[in-house]
Design a protein around this motif. Structure first.
Motif, PDB file in Angstrom:
ATOM      1  N   ALA A 104      -0.199 -11.643  -3.534  1.00 25.73           N
ATOM      2  CA  ALA A 104      -1.594 -11.298  -3.811  1.00 25.73           C
ATOM      3  C   ALA A 104      -2.447 -11.529  -2.569  1.00 25.73           C
ATOM      4  CB  ALA A 104      -2.126 -12.129  -4.968  1.00 25.73           C
ATOM      5  N   GLU A 145       0.544  -7.389  -5.440  1.00 24.47           N
ATOM      6  CA  GLU A 145       0.237  -8.474  -6.380  1.00 24.47           C
ATOM      7  C   GLU A 145       1.364  -8.654  -7.387  1.00 24.47           C
ATOM      8  OE1 GLU A 145      -3.588  -7.495  -8.028  1.00 24.47           O
ATOM      9  OE2 GLU A 145      -4.642  -8.034  -6.189  1.00 24.47           O
ATOM     10  N   LYS A 146       1.933  -7.563  -7.878  1.00 25.88           N
ATOM     11  CA  LYS A 146       3.043  -7.646  -8.840  1.00 25.88           C
ATOM     12  C   LYS A 146       4.283  -8.257  -8.204  1.00 25.88           C
ATOM     13  CE  LYS A 146       1.592  -3.710 -11.617  1.00 25.88           C
ATOM     14  NZ  LYS A 146       1.868  -2.296 -11.956  1.00 25.88           N
ATOM     15  N   THR A 152     -16.368  -5.641  -5.126  1.00 25.94           N
ATOM     16  CA  THR A 152     -14.967  -5.490  -5.501  1.00 25.94           C
ATOM     17  C   THR A 152     -14.496  -4.122  -5.011  1.00 25.94           C
ATOM     18  OG1 THR A 152     -15.509  -4.503  -7.624  1.00 25.94           O
ATOM     19  CG2 THR A 152     -15.313  -6.914  -7.553  1.00 25.94           C
ATOM     20  N   THR A 190       5.815  -1.831   1.067  1.00 28.74           N
ATOM     21  CA  THR A 190       4.482  -1.626   0.504  1.00 28.74           C
ATOM     22  C   THR A 190       3.400  -2.140   1.450  1.00 28.74           C
ATOM     23  OG1 THR A 190       5.413  -1.855  -1.714  1.00 28.74           O
ATOM     24  CG2 THR A 190       3.029  -2.029  -1.511  1.00 28.74           C
ATOM     25  N   ASP A 224      -9.731 -11.964  -1.819  1.00 26.90           N
ATOM     26  CA  ASP A 224     -10.762 -11.001  -2.211  1.00 26.90           C
ATOM     27  C   ASP A 224     -11.259 -10.125  -1.058  1.00 26.90           C
ATOM     28  OD1 ASP A 224     -10.604 -12.003  -4.752  1.00 26.90           O
ATOM     29  OD2 ASP A 224     -12.281 -13.390  -4.506  1.00 26.90           O
ATOM     30  N   MET A 265      -5.511   1.098  -3.369  1.00 32.23           N
ATOM     31  CA  MET A 265      -5.593   0.146  -4.474  1.00 32.23           C
ATOM     32  C   MET A 265      -4.228   0.019  -5.170  1.00 32.23           C
ATOM     33  SD  MET A 265      -9.367   1.135  -5.969  1.00 32.23           S
ATOM     34  CE  MET A 265      -9.329   0.089  -7.396  1.00 32.23           C
ATOM     35  N   GLY A 266      -3.498   1.115  -5.258  1.00 33.42           N
ATOM     36  CA  GLY A 266      -2.146   1.081  -5.820  1.00 33.42           C
ATOM     37  C   GLY A 266      -1.211   0.208  -5.006  1.00 33.42           C
ATOM     38  N   TYR A 267      -1.295   0.318  -3.662  1.00 31.42           N
ATOM     39  CA  TYR A 267      -0.480  -0.536  -2.799  1.00 31.42           C
ATOM     40  C   TYR A 267      -0.832  -2.011  -3.016  1.00 31.42           C
ATOM     41  CZ  TYR A 267       0.928   3.593  -0.051  1.00 31.42           C
ATOM     42  OH  TYR A 267       1.444   4.798   0.360  1.00 31.42           O
ATOM     43  N   ILE A 268      -2.119  -2.297  -3.121  1.00 27.75           N
ATOM     44  CA  ILE A 268      -2.578  -3.678  -3.298  1.00 27.75           C
ATOM     45  C   ILE A 268      -2.080  -4.236  -4.631  1.00 27.75           C
ATOM     46  CG2 ILE A 268      -4.645  -5.103  -3.615  1.00 27.75           C
ATOM     47  CD1 ILE A 268      -6.003  -3.139  -1.551  1.00 27.75           C
ATOM     48  N   GLN A 269      -2.153  -3.439  -5.685  1.00 28.94           N
ATOM     49  CA  GLN A 269      -1.660  -3.884  -6.994  1.00 28.94           C
ATOM     50  C   GLN A 269      -0.146  -4.092  -6.984  1.00 28.94           C
ATOM     51  OE1 GLN A 269      -3.139  -0.903  -9.677  1.00 28.94           O
ATOM     52  NE2 GLN A 269      -5.190  -1.804  -9.776  1.00 28.94           N
ATOM     53  N   THR A 270       0.575  -3.240  -6.280  1.00 33.92           N
ATOM     54  CA  THR A 270       2.031  -3.404  -6.181  1.00 33.92           C
ATOM     55  C   THR A 270       2.365  -4.708  -5.476  1.00 33.92           C
ATOM     56  OG1 THR A 270       2.324  -1.006  -6.098  1.00 33.92           O
ATOM     57  CG2 THR A 270       4.158  -2.345  -5.325  1.00 33.92           C
TER      58      THR A 270
END
Length: 173
Positions: free
Chosen positions: A60, A55-56, A93, A25, A63, A48-53
């Motif tokens: 993380a 974080e999960k 953001t 990722t 900012d 943004m999807g890669y960043i959220q993945t």
């Protein structure tokens, strides 16, 4: 103690898979580049999807790093936007950045449409740019010699004087 041991065993089993997934990722995120002409919304949402993945998966990003990664992935047509964004030290953001990019993209497309309709035609270069459009008026006279029929830039007397001045200037040096 049995539940604790089960959790530890599960962590050991899946920790290697999580590490591989995090690697894939993060590699996809950092190598992501938007191609010229593609929609900015789809590109930023994908990032943004890669960043959220990440974080999960327990990785993380702070900012500012996601904003920098998105800005670096944009094509050259967004260089002015990136320059303005960095010079003005704008703190936004990712969703706010996406809105700004959408606005910038919409303005850029409007300019392309206007040019294709012939609104922004280029001016002629060379001798064509110097030619008068309406011709010389009959009562117009040369400002140098006072004779009608030509202007100072075409005046034979003036051109001869300029040529003599260049020769004299070359001899003095």
């Amino acid at each position: 103690m049995v539940a604790y041991e089960v959790i530890q065993n599960l962590k050991e089993i899946f920790e290697g898979q999580a590490r591989q997934e995090r690697y894939k990722t993060s590699k996809a995120l950092f190598q992501c580049k938007m191609s010229e002409g593609s929609p900015v919304v789809a590109h930023v949402i994908k990032m943004m999807g890669y960043i959220q993945t990440l974080e999960k998966l327990g990785f993380a990003l702070n900012d500012e790093l996601p904003i920098d990664v998105v800005l670096q992935s944009l094509p050259d047509s967004f260089n002015q936007f990136v320059l303005n964004f960095n010079m003005n030290e704008i703190n936004k953001t990712l969703p706010q950045l996406l809105g700004m990019l959408k606005t910038t993209e919409a303005k850029g497309k409007g300019k392309k449409v206007a040019k294709s309709k012939g609104i922004g035609k280029t001016k002629p270069k060379g001798k064509e740019a110097l030619k008068p459009k309406g011709g010389i008026s009959e009562d117009g006279k040369c400002f140098h010699c006072g004779k009608p029929g030509h202007w100072k830039r075409n005046c034979p007397v003036y051109l001869e004087d300029v040529k003599k001045a260049k020769v004299v200037g070359a001899l003095v040096m």
